[in-house]
Design an enzyme around this catalytic site. Structure first.
Site, PDB file in Angstrom:
ATOM      1  N   ARG A 242      22.673  20.268  21.963  1.00 15.47           N
ATOM      2  CA  ARG A 242      22.246  18.994  21.380  1.00 15.47           C
ATOM      3  C   ARG A 242      23.246  17.926  21.805  1.00 15.47           C
ATOM      4  O   ARG A 242      24.454  18.188  21.879  1.00 15.47           O
ATOM      5  CB  ARG A 242      22.214  19.079  19.850  1.00 15.47           C
ATOM      6  CG  ARG A 242      20.943  19.697  19.283  1.00 15.47           C
ATOM      7  CD  ARG A 242      19.714  18.831  19.534  1.00 15.47           C
ATOM      8  NE  ARG A 242      18.499  19.412  19.002  1.00 15.47           N
ATOM      9  CZ  ARG A 242      17.629  20.144  19.710  1.00 15.47           C
ATOM     10  NH1 ARG A 242      17.860  20.400  20.985  1.00 15.47           N
ATOM     11  NH2 ARG A 242      16.533  20.606  19.142  1.00 15.47           N
ATOM     12  N   GLU A 271      19.266  10.122  23.020  1.00 12.35           N
ATOM     13  CA  GLU A 271      18.167  10.248  23.978  1.00 12.35           C
ATOM     14  C   GLU A 271      16.869   9.680  23.402  1.00 12.35           C
ATOM     15  O   GLU A 271      16.672   9.754  22.195  1.00 12.35           O
ATOM     16  CB  GLU A 271      17.999  11.712  24.424  1.00 12.35           C
ATOM     17  CG  GLU A 271      17.646  12.691  23.326  1.00 12.35           C
ATOM     18  CD  GLU A 271      17.619  14.121  23.841  1.00 12.35           C
ATOM     19  OE1 GLU A 271      18.649  14.605  24.338  1.00 12.35           O
ATOM     20  OE2 GLU A 271      16.546  14.752  23.730  1.00 12.35           O
ATOM     21  N   HIS A 289      16.258  16.585  29.133  1.00 12.87           N
ATOM     22  CA  HIS A 289      15.937  17.564  28.078  1.00 12.87           C
ATOM     23  C   HIS A 289      14.824  18.525  28.515  1.00 12.87           C
ATOM     24  O   HIS A 289      13.751  18.575  27.900  1.00 12.87           O
ATOM     25  CB  HIS A 289      15.569  16.843  26.771  1.00 12.87           C
ATOM     26  CG  HIS A 289      15.805  17.686  25.548  1.00 12.87           C
ATOM     27  ND1 HIS A 289      16.165  17.165  24.336  1.00 12.87           N
ATOM     28  CD2 HIS A 289      15.733  19.030  25.352  1.00 12.87           C
ATOM     29  CE1 HIS A 289      16.299  18.139  23.439  1.00 12.87           C
ATOM     30  NE2 HIS A 289      16.032  19.288  24.041  1.00 12.87           N
TER      31      HIS A 289
HETATM   32  C1  DGY Z   1      14.503  22.986  21.015  1.00 10.92           C
HETATM   33  O1  DGY Z   1      13.638  23.856  20.985  1.00 10.92           O
HETATM   34  O2  DGY Z   1      15.245  22.765  20.073  1.00 10.92           O
HETATM   35  C2  DGY Z   1      14.642  22.200  22.273  1.00 10.92           C
HETATM   36  O3  DGY Z   1      15.596  21.276  22.288  1.00 10.92           O
HETATM   37  C3  DGY Z   1      13.301  21.734  22.789  1.00 10.92           C
HETATM   38  O4  DGY Z   1      12.846  22.902  23.388  1.00 10.92           O
END
Ligand code: DGY
Length: 323
Positions: A242, A271, A289
Site C-alpha cells: 500500500r 493514487e 497498481h
Molecule cells: C488488493 O487486493 O488489495 C489490491 O490492492 C487490488 O488487487
C-alpha cells in the site's frame, strides 16, 4: 423470496457481473466512475450489500449514516485499509475480502518490479522509445545482478510467501523475513528463510526489500527517512503493498541523492495522483497498481466476493470475514 439488493461500485469482469445480476437485485456501475462519499452514504441507506474496492475511501465520513440498510461490505480485493474499521463495526456491518486468489499474480508483479529496477528496464525502454539508443556497448545501462542476492520480505502472509517462492526457487536468493507474529518454522524452512525481529534488523542486511505488509494507520510511513538510511547504498526497495507504507518524500531524497540503488512502486500514497518529484527519479520504476491485474485473478476475486455474499445471505459465516 425477494433477492437482496447489491451495489457494485466499479466495473467488474463481465462473467462476474453476469453472475451477480442473476443472483441478486444488482446495480452495476456501467460508467466505472468512482463514487463520492455522498453517493456512498446514499448507497448505505439503500442496498443490502455494497461491493467496494480499493478506490472507495470508506472513511468515518462516508460511513456516517444514522440507519444503514447495508449489512455487508463485500470488498473486491485483499487489502481493506480503505474501510474505516470502527465505523463499519459501529454500523454492525460485516466486511469480507478476497485473499488467496491474487497472491501468485501479485508476487509475479513484485518480482517483475524487482527485476525491472535491478536491470534498469524502465530506463532502457524510455531511451529506446525516445530514439536515443545508439547501440550495444560494454558500459551501457549496466544494472545489478539479482540471482543469489539477499531479499528481505516485510510481511510474510500469502503474498510475501509467494514472493519468497519465486525469489528463492527461481533466482536462488537468500530470504530474510520480518513479520509482526512468529512465522511457522515449516513456512520458513521451505525457502531456507530466516525471520528477524524488527524492520531495523532486516534493512541493513538486504540487497532488495519487498513490502507485503498491510496498509492503514499502523503501518503508515513504516519505511521513513531513518529506515531508508539503514539500507545499503546499492539496495532496492519494492512496494506492491500500500502506498502509505512508504514516506514518498523521504524516498525521493534517497533516490535523488543516490543513497540507495533504486526503487519500484506499484502503489502510491495519494493514487492515482503521483507526486511530481517521483516522476523526476530515473532510478525508480512505477506501475499503476497492477498487482492483481490478470484476467484470472480479477475473475477469481469477483467469484470470491460471490462466495462471501452467498454465505452471508444464507446465514452462514462468510469464509473471508475480516470485520
Ligand atoms: C488488493 O487486493 O488489495 C489490491 O490492492 C487490488 O488487487
Amino acid at each position: 423470496m425477494v433477492k437482496p439488493s447489491v451495489l457494485v461500485t466499479r466495473r467488474w469482469p463481465a462473467a462476474v457481473e453476469a453472475q451477480l445480476a442473476e443472483s441478486y437485485n444488482t446495480v452495476l456501475n456501467t460508467g466505472d466512475k468512482p463514487m463520492s462519499p455522498a453517493e456512498l452514504r446514499e448507497a448505505f441507506k439503500t442496498y443490502d450489500a455494497v461491493l467496494p474496492t480499493v478506490t472507495d475511501t470508506l472513511s468515518a465520513e462516508a460511513l456516517d449514516v444514522p440507519a444503514a440498510q447495508t449489512r455487508i461490505l463485500a470488498n473486491y480485493g485483499v487489502g481493506y485499509s480503505h474501510i474505516n474499521e470502527p465505523a463499519a463495526r459501529d454500523l454492525g456491518m460485516t466486511v469480507t475480502n478476497t485473499p488467496d486468489v491474487l497472491s501468485e499474480c501479485t508476487a509475479d508483479l513484485a518480482m517483475t518490479l524487482l527485476l525491472m529496477a535491478a536491470r534498469r528496464a524502465g530506463e532502457g525502454e524510455r531511451e529506446l522509445r525516445a530514439g536515443g539508443w545508439t547501440g550495444w556497448r560494454p558500459t551501457h545501462l549496466v544494472g545489478t545482478k539479482v540471482s543469489g542476492k539477499t531479499l528481505g520480505i516485510i510481511g510474510f502472509g500469502r503474498i510475501g510467501q509467494e514472493m519468497a517462492r519465486r525469489a528463492h526457487r527461481g533466482f536462488g536468493m537468500n530470504i530474510l523475513v520480518q513479520n509482526r507474529s512468529a512465522v511457522a518454522p515449516d513456512a520458513l524452512k521451505q525457502f531456507n528463510a530466516t525471520q528477524v525481529d524488527t524492520v531495523d534488523d532486516l534493512l541493513p542486511q538486504c540487497d532488495f526489500v519487498s513490502l507485503h505488509c498491510p496498509g492503514g494507520a499502523a503501518n503508515r510511513h513504516l519505511i521513513n527517512g531513518r529506515r531508508l538510511d539503514l539500507l545499503k547504498p546499492d539496495a532496492f526497495l519494492i512496494n506492491t503493498a500500500r502506498g502509505e507504507v512508504v514516506d514518498e518524500h523521504a524516498l525521493v531524497q534517497s533516490l535523488t541523492f543516490d543513497t540507495i540503488g533504486g526503487a519500484a512502486l506499484d502503489v502510491f500514497d495519494d493514487e492515482p495522483r503521483i507526486s511530481p518529484d517521483l516522476l523526476q527519479c530515473d532510478n525508480l520504476v512505477m506501475l499503476p497498481h497492477l498487482g492483481s491485474a490478470t484476467r484470472e485473478s480479477r475473475e477469481a476475486m469477483g467469484f470470491r466476493v460471490l462466495d462471501n455474499l452467498g454465505d452471508f445471505f444464507a446465514g452462514r459465516p462468510p469464509r473471508d470475514r475480516v470485520i
